[in-house]
Design an enzyme around this catalytic site. Structure first.
Site, PDB file in Angstrom:
ATOM      1  N   ASP A   8       0.778  -1.232   0.000  1.00 32.41           N
ATOM      2  CA  ASP A   8       0.000   0.000   0.000  1.00 32.41           C
ATOM      3  C   ASP A   8       0.821   1.301   0.000  1.00 32.41           C
ATOM      4  OD1 ASP A   8      -1.144  -2.384   1.035  1.00 32.41           O
ATOM      5  OD2 ASP A   8      -2.926  -1.264   1.608  1.00 32.41           O
ATOM      6  N   GLU A  39      -3.783   1.763  -3.705  1.00 28.19           N
ATOM      7  CA  GLU A  39      -5.111   2.278  -3.344  1.00 28.19           C
ATOM      8  C   GLU A  39      -5.080   3.499  -2.419  1.00 28.19           C
ATOM      9  OE1 GLU A  39      -8.178   1.097  -1.189  1.00 28.19           O
ATOM     10  OE2 GLU A  39      -7.091   0.649   0.636  1.00 28.19           O
ATOM     11  N   ASN A  67     -10.349  -1.104  -0.976  1.00 32.73           N
ATOM     12  CA  ASN A  67     -11.669  -0.602  -0.566  1.00 32.73           C
ATOM     13  C   ASN A  67     -11.884   0.863  -0.937  1.00 32.73           C
ATOM     14  OD1 ASN A  67      -9.587  -0.592   1.532  1.00 32.73           O
ATOM     15  ND2 ASN A  67     -11.056   0.547   2.753  1.00 32.73           N
ATOM     16  N   HIS A  68     -10.799   1.614  -1.169  1.00 29.74           N
ATOM     17  CA  HIS A  68     -10.948   3.020  -1.559  1.00 29.74           C
ATOM     18  C   HIS A  68     -10.958   3.205  -3.076  1.00 29.74           C
ATOM     19  CE1 HIS A  68     -10.744   4.269   2.520  1.00 29.74           C
ATOM     20  NE2 HIS A  68      -9.467   3.983   2.683  1.00 29.74           N
ATOM     21  N   HIS A 151      -6.952  -7.915  -0.154  1.00 28.30           N
ATOM     22  CA  HIS A 151      -7.021  -6.638   0.557  1.00 28.30           C
ATOM     23  C   HIS A 151      -8.067  -6.763   1.658  1.00 28.30           C
ATOM     24  CE1 HIS A 151      -5.921  -2.382   0.525  1.00 28.30           C
ATOM     25  NE2 HIS A 151      -7.163  -2.141   0.900  1.00 28.30           N
ATOM     26  N   HIS A 176      -3.802  -3.833   3.101  1.00 27.88           N
ATOM     27  CA  HIS A 176      -4.829  -2.986   3.714  1.00 27.88           C
ATOM     28  C   HIS A 176      -4.514  -2.517   5.135  1.00 27.88           C
ATOM     29  CE1 HIS A 176      -8.704  -1.190   4.712  1.00 27.88           C
ATOM     30  NE2 HIS A 176      -8.832  -2.005   5.732  1.00 27.88           N
TER      31      HIS A 176
HETATM   32 FE   LIG Z   1      -7.494  -0.444   2.132  1.00 28.45          FE
END
Ligand SMILES: [Fe+2]
Length: 259
Positions: A8, A39, A67-68, A151, A176
């Protein structure tokens, strides 16, 4: 084959670290293929087309998200046509983009990369196990070497998915949570795994965010606008070695501090 996965990438500090160090790292470590989770590149939430192109230009073969994914409006049309920037498989049906990329390593060998979101403690449109087997199956049809960016928030789910996919893919890389775990291992079936590969970004922070701001929001429960931190920058991730059959032979956690 030697694969580098950078975890990330957070904010501009993380992106600059990738731009500065990835070309040299590829050379030094003899990397044949590189996956970057991007992300959190755009100020800690999501990614823009311009930033995705910068990560690719720095030496990523494939960029994964999380998730973003939809945090930036302009990313939808970009994902609809991109073959190398992928979003999780279990977003809502009909969403733009793809969850599987197939790209060649340095010697031309195809590598499949899959992106899936965990179901626990994340707001997912579809349960992870509803999509996992199908996307992995598709990835396996296209390449012997298959990398899964899982993730997810929960350690239990990440360990369970790594076990479930043992013998089916080359590596299950957890992302994540931004804190690198000490469980990098090759499982009995030949699938390398780590619960979380960490964060490429400012570690003098609360998982990337300026610590004061994150703490204030937690203490007061009031809205506080987050800013990405800037210091203590490290590149984190893993290096996975595998054979032509796609079985992993080694996995090592990577932590490179910037001066
Ligand atoms: Fe995330």
């Amino acid at each position: 084959m030697r694969i580098l996965f950078l975890a990330d990438v957070f904010g501009s500090a993380g992106r600059h670290a990738v731009e500065e160090r990835l070309p040299g790292l590829r050379e030094e470590l003899g990397i044949d293929f590189c996956v970057v989770n991007g992300e959190n590149v755009a100020d800690g939430r999501g990614i823009t087309p311009k930033l995705a192109d910068k990560i690719l230009a720095a030496g990523a073969d494939v960029v994964t998200l999380g998730n973003h994914v939809w945090a930036r409006d302009e990313i939808g049309p970009y994902l609809a046509t991109s073959e190398r920037v992928i979003r999780p498989a279990n977003v809502a049906l009909g969403s733009p983009g793809r969850a599987l990329a197939v790209a060649p390593a340095v010697d031309g060998t195809p590598v499949s990369v899959v992106n899936v979101l965990g179901s626990l403690f994340l707001d997912v449109a579809r349960g992870m196990f509803e999509v996992l087997d199908d996307i992995v199956e598709e990835a396996r049809k296209k390449a012997k070497v298959v990398i899964v960016d899982f993730h997810a928030e929960a350690t239990s789910e990440k360990v369970a998915v790594a076990r479930w996919l043992d013998g089916k893919v080359t590596a299950v890389i957890g992302t994540h949570t931004h804190v690198q775990t000490s469980d990098a291992r090759v499982q009995p079936g030949g699938t390398a795994a780590i619960t979380d590969a960490g964060m490429t970004g400012p570690h003098d922070s609360v998982i990337g965010v300026e610590a004061d701001l994150a703490i204030r929001r937690m203490r007061t429960g009031m809205p506080v606008r987050f800013r990405p931190a800037e210091s203590g920058v490290r590149l984190e991730g893993v290096v996975v070695d595998c054979g032509a059959d796609g079985r992993a032979t080694a996995i090592e956690a990577l932590r490179v501090a910037l001066p």
